[in-house]
Motif scaffolding. Structure first.
Motif, PDB file in Angstrom:
ATOM      1  N   SER A 284       2.812   2.530  -6.359  1.00 32.53           N
ATOM      2  CA  SER A 284       1.829   3.553  -6.000  1.00 32.53           C
ATOM      3  C   SER A 284       2.102   4.001  -4.560  1.00 32.53           C
TER       4      SER A 284
ATOM      5  N   ASP B  22       0.178   7.958  -6.243  1.00 34.27           N
ATOM      6  CA  ASP B  22      -0.978   7.725  -7.099  1.00 34.27           C
ATOM      7  C   ASP B  22      -1.998   8.854  -7.043  1.00 34.27           C
TER       8      ASP B  22
ATOM      9  N   PHE C 117      -7.124   1.284  -5.804  1.00 30.21           N
ATOM     10  CA  PHE C 117      -5.772   1.720  -5.482  1.00 30.21           C
ATOM     11  C   PHE C 117      -5.176   0.985  -4.298  1.00 30.21           C
TER      12      PHE C 117
ATOM     13  N   THR D 154      -2.820   3.452  -0.361  1.00 36.36           N
ATOM     14  CA  THR D 154      -3.362   4.792  -0.568  1.00 36.36           C
ATOM     15  C   THR D 154      -4.309   5.216   0.549  1.00 36.36           C
TER      16      THR D 154
ATOM     17  N   PRO E 252       2.388   7.339 -11.945  1.00 32.65           N
ATOM     18  CA  PRO E 252       1.178   7.490 -11.132  1.00 32.65           C
ATOM     19  C   PRO E 252      -0.024   7.863 -11.977  1.00 32.65           C
ATOM     20  N   SER E 253      -1.163   7.310 -11.606  1.00 32.22           N
ATOM     21  CA  SER E 253      -2.421   7.652 -12.249  1.00 32.22           C
ATOM     22  C   SER E 253      -3.318   8.303 -11.215  1.00 32.22           C
ATOM     23  N   GLY E 254      -4.275   9.056 -11.673  1.00 37.48           N
ATOM     24  CA  GLY E 254      -5.162   9.751 -10.754  1.00 37.48           C
ATOM     25  C   GLY E 254      -6.545   9.868 -11.336  1.00 37.48           C
TER      26      GLY E 254
ATOM     27  N   ALA F 210      -1.024   4.356 -16.791  1.00 35.90           N
ATOM     28  CA  ALA F 210       0.011   4.087 -15.797  1.00 35.90           C
ATOM     29  C   ALA F 210       1.269   3.527 -16.445  1.00 35.90           C
TER      30      ALA F 210
ATOM     31  N   SER G 116       6.118   2.035 -14.364  1.00 33.50           N
ATOM     32  CA  SER G 116       4.794   2.649 -14.449  1.00 33.50           C
ATOM     33  C   SER G 116       4.866   4.026 -13.818  1.00 33.50           C
TER      34      SER G 116
ATOM     35  N   ALA H 203       5.406   2.526 -10.064  1.00 35.37           N
ATOM     36  CA  ALA H 203       5.121   3.937  -9.810  1.00 35.37           C
ATOM     37  C   ALA H 203       5.289   4.333  -8.349  1.00 35.37           C
TER      38      ALA H 203
END
Length: 544
Positions: A28, A63, A341, A257, A88-90, A396, A86, A60
């Motif tokens: 991330s 993020d 995160f 993050t 990125p997720s949001g 993810a 993995s 990933a």
């Protein structure tokens, strides 16, 4: 020793050629070389080059909370293929990350492979070995007889095959041969030696650098600051300058993050456990409390993202915060893994290992149990954690989940019994379901297999599923309900909410009422004696 070349992010992007394979070290925002990735995107905007890149991400990059990561290069024409542990997720309310939009529009080939395996694919490349033989991922969506880790129909069957060696079944992943490795550290000296003093983990920086350097590629390092040549303590240097071709200085790089620099994450300071935020009372907290009751003092326990990450914080509230040694795939050993995160980092870690070394522990089953989340469970005990039902794309992704579950002696999956809008009251009398979620998570067949229940049974792994209303165990006869929450109607709220028949234990228990109050639940972990610890490790050999 020759001084390293100092470049801007945009200048570093000129080192990348059309059709190159680039590999990126990040988790991330943790360790993400965001400035260099932005430089590649800037060059493409200006010149329409480089094109047709393959980008490799063991975990990933980015993020979507202020750090864009892979989205800087998620452009049709620029990016041809992605191999990632993995993605990125949001926030669910926002537009999906650009890389997801490309995957769903069939604009990029995309693979989702186990993070630990991808790290090992770099190490075998660096040693000029053909690839990785592993049993991680057999009988899951990673297996080429199922999906082969492919994420859309554009993606061809590649990068994983089955093999039989010495009478055993294995998956084979060919080595990754990168043309460019993009890594991140805190400090570089003028020779390119890298230290990671402000980082939450070195992740896979060294292995990615070895893979590129040893196969004739280029290594680009993003750092926060530059030090005088030879001024860094040699025991603090994690990537030697002999591997580094160019350095990009990005003074504003974030530690996570939301964190510029928290010294308790990087091991430079130990904060009181009282400084951790209080976990608000919720159904997830009830589930985490019940899972905490499974643990013993002195255990080594792995945990994943989601509700399982609450368990260390539950133990802090119960004055048991130092009784368990937590291990997470990003490298932290001990301390208290952080939430949301910032997950991937721990406050007050006892050690911070490179990710690939942490995966050696995890793939080899050298821990007592793992706490993980789930999206779906089916009649065979299979678990889906990576594919959102009723939607095309994954979450993810598999990350280290498959590496961890392949040899974990005991696994506890945690999550809600139902999905969708629901109104469930929790209090000192237990649970009261006013209206339940419209979708059950106990389905006949999961939409994609991230964990194989039949394989776990064959290997002698112990598996439990803990929800806010019931505890289930995996047996050869099926899933057995062993506990239900006080206030729950077994038939209406549990058995009728499963698409497949559940077995009810002869001695069905009621979950501890103390779990459902807002005050601490009185959890106290009994010690794991040394002889039991050794016996458990010996018995776990059958799982490996």
């Amino acid at each position: 020793m020759q001084k390293v070349q100092l470049l801007t992010a945009r200048e570093a992007a000129d080192l990348i050629n059309d059709d190159d394979v680039i590999t990126v070290s990040s988790s991330s925002a943790l360790g993400c070389p965001d400035s260099v990735l932005a430089g590649i995107g800037q060059r493409f905007t200006e010149t329409s080059h480089p094109v047709n890149l393959t980008s490799v991400h063991p975990i990933a990059a980015g993020d979507m909370y202020g750090v864009k990561g892979i989205d800087h290069i998620a452009r049709p024409g620029l990016l041809r293929k992605v191999i990632a542990g993995s993605y990125p997720s949001g926030p669910s309310s926002a537009e999906p990350p650009l890389i997801w939009q490309m995957i769903e529009r069939e604009e990029v080939e995309a693979y989702n492979f186990p993070s630990g395996v991808i790290y090992q694919m770099h190490r075998t490349a660096a040693a000029r070995q053909p690839g990785v033989f592993t049993q991680v991922g057999i009988d899951t969506f990673i297996d080429p007889r199922l999906q082969g880790g492919r994420m859309n129909t554009t993606t061809p069957a590649a990068h994983v095959e089955t093999a039989t060696v010495s009478g055993q079944e294995w998956l084979f992943f060919p080595s990754v041969i990168p043309n460019v490795a993009i890594i991140r550290a805190t400090t570089a000296d003028e020779y390119g030696n890298l230290t990671f003093e402000d980082e939450g983990s070195p992740l896979g920086a060294l292995d990615l650098a070895y893979a590129a350097h040893n196969t004739g590629g280029v290594v680009i390092a993003q750092v926060k600051r530059l030090a005088e040549a030879g001024s860094l303590h040699p025991q603090h240097v994690k990537v030697p300058g002999i591997l580094v071709d160019a350095v990009v200085i990005a003074e504003d790089q974030l530690q996570t993050t939301l964190t510029q620099n928290d010294p308790a994450i990087s091991g430079q300071l130990r904060k009181p456990l009282s400084s951790l935020p209080h976990v608000a009372f919720s159904l997830e907290k009830i589930t985490a409390r019940r899972a905490a009751q499974e643990l013993k003092a002195g255990e080594i326990v792995n945990l994943g993202f989601g509700v399982s990450a609450l368990v260390p914080h539950i133990l802090v509230e119960e004055n048991q915060g130092r009784e368990v040694s937590w291990v997470i795939e990003q490298g932290a050993v001990g301390g208290i893994p952080l939430l949301d995160f910032a997950f991937g980092c721990a406050q007050n870690p006892d050690a911070i290992m490179p990710s690939i070394d942490q995966f050696t522990l995890l793939q080899g089953g050298g821990f007592n149990r793992s706490l993980l989340s789930f999206l779906e469970i089916d009649r065979h005990g299979n678990v889906n954690v990576h594919h959102l039902p009723r939607k095309r794309h994954v979450t993810a992704g598999v990350g280290g989940f498959a590496d961890i579950t392949s040899s974990a002696p005991e696994i506890i999956f945690m999550g809600a019994f139902t999905a969708g809008r629901r109104d469930i009251d929790a209090g000192p009398n237990g649970l009261h379901i006013r209206s339940d979620g419209p979708f059950t998570k106990l389905v006949n067949d999961v939409s994609a297999v991230t964990f194989s229940g039949p394989r776990a049974l064959a290997r002698g792994q112990k598996v439990k599923y803990i929800t806010e209303r019931a505890v289930l165990e995996l047996t050869a006869q099926g899933l057995v309900v062993t506990e239900i929450a006080p206030g729950i109607d077994l038939q209406k709220d549990v058995l009728d909410r499963s698409e497949f028949p559940l077995i009810v234990a002869d001695e069905l228990r009621t979950m501890d009422l103390a779990l459902f109050g807002e005050t601490p639940a009185g959890i106290h972990l009994s010690p794991l004696p040394l002889h039991e610890r050794v016996e458990q490790r010996a018995s776990s050999l059958a799982v490996r």
